[in-house]
Enzyme design. Sequence first.
Site, PDB file in Angstrom:
ATOM      1  N   TYR A   1      39.017  46.253  27.134  1.00 32.26           N
ATOM      2  CA  TYR A   1      40.291  46.220  26.424  1.00 32.26           C
ATOM      3  C   TYR A   1      40.114  46.410  24.918  1.00 32.26           C
ATOM      4  O   TYR A   1      41.105  46.532  24.195  1.00 32.26           O
ATOM      5  CB  TYR A   1      41.020  44.906  26.687  1.00 32.26           C
ATOM      6  CG  TYR A   1      41.537  44.783  28.101  1.00 32.26           C
ATOM      7  CD1 TYR A   1      42.879  44.954  28.407  1.00 32.26           C
ATOM      8  CD2 TYR A   1      40.664  44.503  29.147  1.00 32.26           C
ATOM      9  CE1 TYR A   1      43.342  44.844  29.696  1.00 32.26           C
ATOM     10  CE2 TYR A   1      41.120  44.390  30.451  1.00 32.26           C
ATOM     11  CZ  TYR A   1      42.460  44.566  30.716  1.00 32.26           C
ATOM     12  OH  TYR A   1      42.907  44.467  31.995  1.00 32.26           O
TER      13      TYR A   1
ATOM     14  N   LYS B   1      30.205  39.529  36.377  1.00 29.86           N
ATOM     15  CA  LYS B   1      29.509  40.504  37.213  1.00 29.86           C
ATOM     16  C   LYS B   1      28.111  40.728  36.626  1.00 29.86           C
ATOM     17  O   LYS B   1      27.627  41.839  36.491  1.00 29.86           O
ATOM     18  CB  LYS B   1      30.313  41.809  37.271  1.00 29.86           C
ATOM     19  CG  LYS B   1      29.849  42.796  38.339  1.00 29.86           C
ATOM     20  CD  LYS B   1      29.974  42.287  39.757  1.00 29.86           C
ATOM     21  CE  LYS B   1      29.532  43.353  40.767  1.00 29.86           C
ATOM     22  NZ  LYS B   1      29.409  42.796  42.126  1.00 29.86           N
TER      23      LYS B   1
ATOM     24  N   ASP C   1      41.988  39.590  34.086  1.00 29.85           N
ATOM     25  CA  ASP C   1      43.191  40.309  34.484  1.00 29.85           C
ATOM     26  C   ASP C   1      43.277  40.379  36.008  1.00 29.85           C
ATOM     27  O   ASP C   1      44.302  40.039  36.614  1.00 29.85           O
ATOM     28  CB  ASP C   1      43.160  41.712  33.879  1.00 29.85           C
ATOM     29  CG  ASP C   1      44.542  42.348  33.786  1.00 29.85           C
ATOM     30  OD1 ASP C   1      45.519  41.726  34.245  1.00 29.85           O
ATOM     31  OD2 ASP C   1      44.637  43.464  33.250  1.00 29.85           O
TER      32      ASP C   1
END
Length: 418
Positions: free
Chosen positions: A157, A227, A305
């Site tokens: 983002y 991750k 998100d």
Amino acid sequence: MDYDKIEVPSEGSKIEVTEDDELVVPDDPIIPIIHGDGIGTDVGPAAQNVLEAAAEATGREINWMRAYAGESARERYDENLPAETVEALTEFKVSIKGPLTTPVGAGFRSLNVALRKKLDLYTNIRPTYHLDGVPSPVKRPEQMDMVSFRENTEDVYAGIEWEAGTDEVQEVKAFVEEEMGFDSTIHDGPVGIGIKPITEFGTKRLVRRAIDYALENDRDSVTLVHKGNIMKFTEGAFRDWGYEVAREEYGDEVITEDTLWEERGGEQPEDAVVVNDRIADNMLQQILTRTDQYDVLALPNLNGDYLSDACGAQIGGLGIAPGINLGDGRVLAEPVHGSAPKYAGQDKVNPTAMILSGRIMLEFMGWNDAADLVRDAVEQAIVDRRVTYDIERQVEDAEKLATSEYADVVVENIHEMA
């Protein structure tokens, strides 16, 4: 400051901030509100009416100050995010906004992201809990009671990317492959390239917020969702920096999951928060299969998100899901859902998400009694089956209400409960 197209209320007081970034809220604050694009023109006024009623029922008064972004700003300023809107939200500290439209694939960048960056609203908080009577796709939606702390300024983002076909993207490709040695990493042909920055500074201030919240609200755990098994130096670093905060800054108030099992046999101290971590794709499964085992989640921007939306699905969808953005001494509430322009101006959609976003705003203002009234009044409307079309079509013998009518019912409930 003097404003050109924003009218400052003639009555009301400013919210102030202490040196420690604590809000000092008067009983008659001036609060900027951006109704937003699309359905924002419907849900914005509905939320105003409900929040105003809750304030009045508890002996206070909100003095609303209309500010503009997106379509409403283009009509007045010929630009999407005027400087005086940013200044108003900065000066008056606490504000609320509806959804703003972001074009897909082309056009201007997200105004929601731009506001978060300009105001340094580095934490996005999304509490996810089930309201009695709301239809859900899962068997036991009441098990969902998680609070997501999403980093708000970094990750993909940050918007650092290069468009396919440009000289710049070819320079970046050549640098990655030739200078950095990532040979054959990128396929031949048109390519878009983006950079994913995750910093120690951004990570640690987010994780502190999550741990502080857990301690202050008697939550049992904070889960770092990442991750890191694939992106070792970005999301893996997020995990490592998160654990550093837990180990180095909180003493006996916080223990890790390893310590819990290796030294305490799984017995959690009464006043301590357990910090653990989960791989993001596994966590998407865990929120379904082990919902009640998770409490507070701390996540990089993109994971936050995805995961918060998935949590929202379990409690009835984004029409119910609230959110709020926090910086140091600054608050901007906003619902999770988008602007749904095809429903704009129809007085049809569910305003609950924006109303409950305002409820979180009231909590951060220290108006917990007013916040409780809002939640209880909303839940009572749903239990009574006096709802908007999205819920009415899923519930037998429900009364279908317009957006404004639903808000009126919630206001009636507030008056009865006060």
